[in-house]
Scaffold this motif. Structure first.
Motif, mmCIF file in Angstrom:
data_model
loop_
_atom_site.group_PDB
_atom_site.id
_atom_site.type_symbol
_atom_site.label_atom_id
_atom_site.label_comp_id
_atom_site.label_asym_id
_atom_site.label_seq_id
_atom_site.Cartn_x
_atom_site.Cartn_y
_atom_site.Cartn_z
ATOM 1 N N VAL A 259 0.792 -1.229 0.401
ATOM 2 C CA VAL A 259 -0.273 0.244 0.221
ATOM 3 C C VAL A 259 0.823 1.599 0.108
ATOM 4 N N PRO A 260 0.324 2.352 -0.337
ATOM 5 C CA PRO A 260 1.410 3.760 -0.683
ATOM 6 C C PRO A 260 1.266 4.429 0.667
ATOM 7 N N ALA A 261 2.087 3.585 1.875
ATOM 8 C CA ALA A 261 2.012 3.540 3.318
ATOM 9 C C ALA A 261 3.522 4.914 3.643
ATOM 10 N N VAL A 262 3.506 6.156 4.475
ATOM 11 C CA VAL A 262 4.305 7.255 3.946
ATOM 12 C C VAL A 262 4.762 7.209 6.313
ATOM 13 N N CYS A 263 6.264 6.970 6.461
ATOM 14 C CA CYS A 263 5.669 7.182 7.668
ATOM 15 C C CYS A 263 7.579 8.237 7.811
ATOM 16 N N ILE A 264 6.942 9.432 8.785
ATOM 17 C CA ILE A 264 7.881 9.944 8.891
ATOM 18 C C ILE A 264 8.435 9.629 10.670
ATOM 19 N N VAL A 265 10.171 9.282 10.647
ATOM 20 C CA VAL A 265 11.283 9.686 12.166
ATOM 21 C C VAL A 265 11.113 10.241 12.530
ATOM 22 N N LYS A 266 11.327 10.436 13.598
ATOM 23 C CA LYS A 266 12.160 11.832 14.375
ATOM 24 C C LYS A 266 12.670 10.577 15.644
ATOM 25 N N HIS A 267 14.283 10.739 15.670
ATOM 26 C CA HIS A 267 14.725 10.053 16.916
ATOM 27 C C HIS A 267 13.871 8.590 17.713
ATOM 28 N N GLY A 268 13.559 7.817 16.531
ATOM 29 C CA GLY A 268 13.570 6.405 16.366
ATOM 30 C C GLY A 268 12.288 6.321 16.993
ATOM 31 N N ASN A 269 10.808 7.345 16.631
ATOM 32 C CA ASN A 269 9.305 7.276 16.986
ATOM 33 C C ASN A 269 8.703 7.642 15.337
ATOM 34 N N PRO A 270 7.686 7.594 15.010
ATOM 35 C CA PRO A 270 7.071 7.675 14.145
ATOM 36 C C PRO A 270 6.392 9.498 15.184
ATOM 37 N N CYS A 271 6.414 10.726 13.857
ATOM 38 C CA CYS A 271 5.921 11.609 14.397
ATOM 39 C C CYS A 271 5.129 11.901 12.959
#
Length: 510
Positions: A259-271
């Motif tokens: 699926v067209p998923a996008v994940c943004i992570v900062k310092h190991g956690n998703p934001c």
């Protein structure tokens, strides 16, 4: 000069053997390697003819003979050793080229234990260890990639002690990793993976500039060959912290399949996280969750990055982009951004290795466990605990929220609306604080949480988190359940008109 060649991986061996012959070596060999050499016109002597001892027990005993191990191990600068070698007509074996039976390939291919046992090498490791022990006098070659290096050294009179020392270290790494693999396999087969010993080993991919901080040295290793063969750097230099953030981002972005998923992570956690009709829309929606934290973050894209998506991403500073692929046009969009780092892994979707075991370092040792994941039907089979059934749209959002929550540092809560994460609270010492923190961040970002769903990776110990959720309009909640106050939580959800589901499975991530 004599070289002994006995290899399972025969890539490059013909050229190596011809090169040794040109340098004046005679070649001893065994079994399949001997046949391969002779079939290709390379003059090689059968070890059995040299030792006057036939292969025995279907080839289990071939090189375990004093003429072989004496030829490798006797010390050339020890008068007594030299005299013994001469007395028993033992040749100097100056070079040993061995790689071991393909145990890893065998266990990946079959569960036939008899076949697996036969692919445990005995003579090979013995010769490798012997040659490595006597590296002052013997070259030990275990890596096919070293053939050219070794030939050039011999041809140019650069067969130095320093070179032999490097080859010796490689040889012991080779046998050590082989034995570790066998021991771990046997424990997995007979001790459900948790024996008296467990071994963690990997191959160096590359040093990193430093570790988590500039005063720490760092490097990264791989269990198989994914990072060295499939993970490609298109721009920038990867860091220690980049790798840990990439790992977090990819785990989440790839948790939902194709699926067209996008994940943004900062310092190991998703934001930020979203699954929309296309990657561009998914990125735009993911960014809305916390565009402040996304600055300088890591973005995992579960599909090809085209020019339009690249231009959208390029509007803010993103430190790392990782995707299966990126078009040439899209890559050119980032040419002027000196600090962005771009990595691809090939294929149509993010397809990183999924390890069976997980371990954490503690001072003096480590903790080992089976890797955690949300079961295929875990959310689908979740039990409705209250009077209100969730709608199909809510169930879809509950699945997204729950899977993301399983990959967020505990204590955590994840709010999802219309297939996009709209708030997240993570790593808090109390669950209600996580809920409040997420809500406050959503308010700061100007996001409307009314109608969203909420997921927690562990049970709510009190009804206070349900009450906080109701204040911002949460419509459905999913959690493992298991609190002594579950009845209070269920009663509160019913009173407030919130759908409540229990999965029965906790997903702590510490």
């Amino acid at each position: 000069m004599t070289a002994l060649i006995s290899v399972s991986d025969k890539s490059g061996i013909l050229e190596f053997a011809r090169g040794l012959l040109e340098c004046g070596y005679e070649i001893l060999s065994t079994g399949g390697t001997l046949k391969h050499l002779q079939d290709n016109g390379i003059n090689a002597i059968d070890v059995s003819a040299y030792t006057s001892s036939v292969e025995m027990f279907d080839g289990r005993v071939k090189t375990l003979h004093p003429k072989i191990h004496g030829g490798i191990l006797h010390r050339r600068d020890n008068k007594e050793d030299v005299e013994v070698a001469k007395k028993f007509e033992i040749k100097d074996i100056n070079l040993v080229c061995v790689n071991l039976y393909p145990f890893k390939e065998t266990i990946q291919r079959t569960d036939d234990f008899d076949e697996i046992i036969e692919n445990i090498d005995i003579g090979g490791p013995s010769m490798v260890r012997a040659a490595a022990k006597n590296f002052k006098d013997v070259m030990i070659v275990t890596d096919t990639l070293d053939y050219s290096l070794v030939l050039n050294a011999i041809k140019n009179n650069q067969n130095t002690l320093e070179l032999r020392q490097k080859l010796m270290i490689k040889a012991y790494e080779h046998t050590a990793s082989y034995d570790c693999m066998i021991a771990n396999y046997m424990n997995e087969r007979f001790n459900v993976g948790f024996g008296d010993k467990h071994f963690i080993y990997g191959n160096l991919v590359s040093p990193t500039r430093y570790g988590e901080n500039p005063h720490q040295k760092g490097a990264y290793y791989e269990f198989g060959d994914f990072y060295s063969k499939r993970f490609e750097t298109l721009k920038g230099e990867i860091s220690f912290n980049n790798l840990t953030d990439i790992n977090s981002a990819v785990k989440i972005a790839s948790s939902f399949g194709k699926v067209p998923a996008v994940c943004i992570v900062k310092h190991g956690n998703p934001c930020g996280f979203a699954i929309k009709e296309n990657l561009l829309t998914s990125y735009v929606e993911a960014l809305k969750c916390d565009s402040v934290s996304a600055y300088g973050g890591v973005v995992a894209i579960n599909g090809n990055i085209d020019k339009a998506l690249a231009e959208e991403i390029n509007k803010i500073f993103i430190e790392v982009l990782v995707a299966p692929s990126i078009t040439d046009e899209a890559l050119r969009v980032f040419e002027s951004k000196k600090k962005i780092k771009i990595f691809v892994c090939g294929g149509e979707y993010l397809d990183f290795p999924k390890d069976s075991y997980d371990f954490k370092h503690i001072d003096g040792g480590f903790l080992l466990q089976n890797s955690d994941s949300v079961g295929e039907n875990e959310v689908r089979d979740a039990k409705c605990m209250g009077n209100i059934e969730a709608t199909c749209e809510q169930k879809r959002d509950l699945e997204i929220a729950y899977k993301v929550a399983s990959l967020v540092k505990s204590n955590c809560v994840v709010y999802v609306k219309n297939s996009a994460m709209v708030a997240v609270g993570m790593g808090m010492t109390s669950r209600v604080d996580a809920a409040k923190s997420a809500i406050n961040k959503a308010k700061d970002m100007g996001l409307d949480l009314k109608g969203c769903v909420l997921a927690s990776e562990a049970f709510f110990p009190f009804k206070d988190s349900i009450e906080e959720a109701h204040k911002v309009g949460v419509s459905a909640i999913i959690e493992p359940g298991g609190s002594i106050r579950d009845n209070e939580v269920i009663e509160c959800a019913n009173e407030l008109g919130i759908s409540l589901y229990f999965t029965g499975v906790r997903h702590f991530l510490h």
